[in-house]
Design an enzyme around this catalytic site. Sequence first.
Site, PDB file in Angstrom:
ATOM      1  N   ASP A 179      -0.066  -2.794  -9.359  1.00  0.00           N
ATOM      2  CA  ASP A 179       0.737  -1.588  -9.183  1.00  0.00           C
ATOM      3  C   ASP A 179       0.190  -0.619 -10.224  1.00  0.00           C
ATOM      4  O   ASP A 179       0.461  -0.765 -11.419  1.00  0.00           O
ATOM      5  CB  ASP A 179       2.223  -1.882  -9.447  1.00  0.00           C
ATOM      6  N   HIS A 180      -0.606   0.346  -9.788  1.00  0.00           N
ATOM      7  CA  HIS A 180      -1.370   1.113 -10.787  1.00  0.00           C
ATOM      8  C   HIS A 180      -0.457   1.964 -11.681  1.00  0.00           C
ATOM      9  O   HIS A 180      -0.879   2.387 -12.755  1.00  0.00           O
ATOM     10  CB  HIS A 180      -2.483   1.940 -10.137  1.00  0.00           C
ATOM     11  N   HIS A 242       6.109   1.499  -7.070  1.00  0.00           N
ATOM     12  CA  HIS A 242       5.982   2.238  -8.330  1.00  0.00           C
ATOM     13  C   HIS A 242       7.342   2.615  -8.918  1.00  0.00           C
ATOM     14  O   HIS A 242       7.605   2.403 -10.102  1.00  0.00           O
ATOM     15  CB  HIS A 242       5.169   3.515  -8.132  1.00  0.00           C
TER      16      HIS A 242
HETATM   17  C1  BG6 Z   1      -0.446   5.403  -4.171  1.00  0.00           C
HETATM   18  C2  BG6 Z   1       0.081   5.900  -2.866  1.00  0.00           C
HETATM   19  O1  BG6 Z   1       0.081   4.129  -4.427  1.00  0.00           O
HETATM   20  O2  BG6 Z   1      -0.078   6.281  -5.224  1.00  0.00           O
HETATM   21  C3  BG6 Z   1      -0.376   7.326  -2.601  1.00  0.00           C
HETATM   22  O3  BG6 Z   1      -0.368   5.059  -1.816  1.00  0.00           O
HETATM   23  C4  BG6 Z   1      -0.065   8.210  -3.784  1.00  0.00           C
HETATM   24  O4  BG6 Z   1       0.233   7.834  -1.422  1.00  0.00           O
HETATM   25  C5  BG6 Z   1      -0.571   7.596  -5.081  1.00  0.00           C
HETATM   26  O5  BG6 Z   1      -0.668   9.474  -3.575  1.00  0.00           O
HETATM   27  C6  BG6 Z   1      -0.137   8.407  -6.282  1.00  0.00           C
HETATM   28  O6  BG6 Z   1      -0.753   7.918  -7.424  1.00  0.00           O
HETATM   29  P1  BG6 Z   1      -1.146   8.860  -8.619  1.00  0.00           P
HETATM   30  O7  BG6 Z   1      -1.727   7.956  -9.650  1.00  0.00           O
HETATM   31  O8  BG6 Z   1      -2.117   9.872  -8.102  1.00  0.00           O
HETATM   32  O9  BG6 Z   1       0.134   9.521  -9.067  1.00  0.00           O
END
Ligand code: BG6
Length: 490
Positions: A179-180, A242
């Site tokens: 989960d980044h 997230h």
């Molecule tokens: C991803 C989603 O997990 O997170 C995308 O699949 C989203 O739809 C993205 O745009 C947002 O990540 P960040 O790091 O750009 O805020």
Amino acid sequence: GTPTRALFMLFGGTGDLALRKLYPAIFNLYKKGSLSNDHFALIGLSRKELTDDEFRAKIIDSVSSEADQPEQAQAFASHFYWKSHDVTNNDHYSELSDLADQLEAKYATEGNRVFYVSMAPRFFGIVAQSLHDQGVLSTNGGFNRLVIEKPFGRDYASAKELNDALTSAFNENQIYRIDHYLGKETTQAIPVLRFGNPMLEAVWNHEYIKDVQVTLAEKLGVEDRAGYYDTAGALRDMIQNHTLQIVSYLAMDQPNSFVDTEIRREKVKALESMEIYDAEGVKQNFVRGQYGAGPDSVPYREEPGVPSDSNNDTYAAGKIVFNNHRWGDTPFYIRSGKKLADKQGRIDIEFKKPLVDIFAKGTKQPAELQGNVLSFYIDPKIGVTLSVNTKDSEQGLHTETIDLNYLQGADRAAQVPLPYERLFHDILTGDGTYFASWPEVAAAWKFVDPVQKLWDQEPGDFPNYESGSMGPKAADDLLARDDNQWYWPH
Ligand code: BG6
């Protein structure tokens, strides 16, 4: 620490994620020395036919902007190998196993193997099982770690099925669910800000906190991802994973120590105490949206690849109630959407006002005392602010609210390691702190499922918010009902 030796096998080796995020992340660990510069290798896999040289050219392309000099990127890329691989073909796994043994000997990687599955989710299970069944796992004392990209299922049942497939081949402590958002600087700072500061943790409860707001706002629309996004929607794409992960760090009790097993225990407890709504509860406590036209924007339903009658949510907001002592009747409001006014992830913790405002009487034009607000900026702005009441500098006593503020400048923010670099580092060191454990994922799905179910049954009244706005009006009404309002923007 000492640099880790490892052999990576990356399924989806020329995919967008790999080229844009994963190779630069591995490269940075190589540069900084947490990955052994001599004792590592990577096998890229997909059905594509590529030579090693063609693959290496892509790697050089992918990492060159991070390289100190061109030779550094070339030296890095020389550790990369390509194998054309059909994930349903058992022979291909035997060949992979042979290649892995060869490279392991050549680079002396000590049997440490990282399997990274960055493919369409329907292949996650079969890859994990085949790696196990066809003998690709190392058996000579090194580690075997399986990294799984999102999405982890599309509801509880499918997530469970996937998890069963993974755990028939790997143990829970060998599985790293990405989960980044857990790799982001501010997310990682939450436990330290809370448990490192008694002055915060002492008031971190329903007695002092009026409400908590988590906003993951995006400016971009669906872009070219309709094929995936139109079958997912904001609730699955951003809330289940997230947003609820962030909520778990905010809501959890203090772990006995800051190690993954203890942290997970507390996160799970928090997530499992979220009240699960019935259909009526969903109607009252959740809001969905889909963007319409806006200045320079087409409506979602006219985006490339989106059906003109799509019922998909590009925005979701909700109210979470915890059935536990810490949170009592303090609500957590969450929201995420595409095509909103600004790109910012943030958390706003609104504290209650002083019980008595002694300044309200006997002063010249006093301002009303405000409740303190503690804000965590996740991305792209990174930092913390705290609003406090003080007096202004005029003659006489006038109260005013100021912001104590620690926001990182653009240059400092640019130095912060990117999420995938942090997460790869933790995978190499075997630290599961910033990965989602199965019970957490399960609890999050159980919370989200009734919402999704109702939304699937009853079409939304779409479009219901303008591109470039802050989402549907119903999301403001949701808070207004409790005499609250979204703190941001203000
Ligand atoms: C991803 C989603 O997990 O997170 C995308 O699949 C989203 O739809 C993205 O745009 C947002 O990540 P960040 O790091 O750009 O805020």
